[in-house]
Write a protein that holds these residues in place. Structure first.
Motif: not given
Length: 122
Positions: A31-42
């Motif tokens: 459920p945290a996929q989008a949130f995790a992706q943002e942290l990876i990109e940042s």
């Protein structure tokens, strides 16, 4: 500064997460996929990991120099550790923002600075 974020949940939360991942196997972080992706990109993402079913938990302690192994989580505990993540952020305020986002997916999140950064929350 690096922080570890510890997510806790109940058996019902665990069961719901298992069902979610079964229905969405393409999502590495559930459920945290989008949130995790943002942290990876940042560039703030360091590591995240979910733990195995709590029925596989063992506690090990020394008693009079002998290791004693106890199976399973404490039965009286309503919540248990279900996952954790490590972020590397500019400061404490940003770590709190991320923990708040993480809590939307996981409920209660414990936020702790890592000692390798001096252990100071500033």
């Amino acid at each position: 500064m690096k922080y570890v974020m510890l997510a806790y949940g109940t058996q019902a939360d665990w069961d719901q997460g298992v069902d979610y991942q079964r229905e969405h196997p393409e999502e590495e972080f559930g459920p945290a996929q989008a949130f995790a992706q943002e942290l990876i990109e940042s560039g703030e993402f360091v590591y995240a990991g979910g733990l195995a079913d709590p029925s596989h938990t063992q506690t090990v302690e020394l008693r009079e120099g002998v290791p004693v192994v106890t199976d399973g989580p404490y039965l009286e505990a309503k919540e248990f550790l279900v996952s954790f993540g490590i972020v590397d952020v500019a400061g404490h305020d940003r770590a709190v923002e991320i923990a708040a986002l993480m809590s939307q997916a996981f409920g209660r999140v414990e936020l702790r600075p890592l000692d390798d950064d001096g252990g100071a929350a500033g």
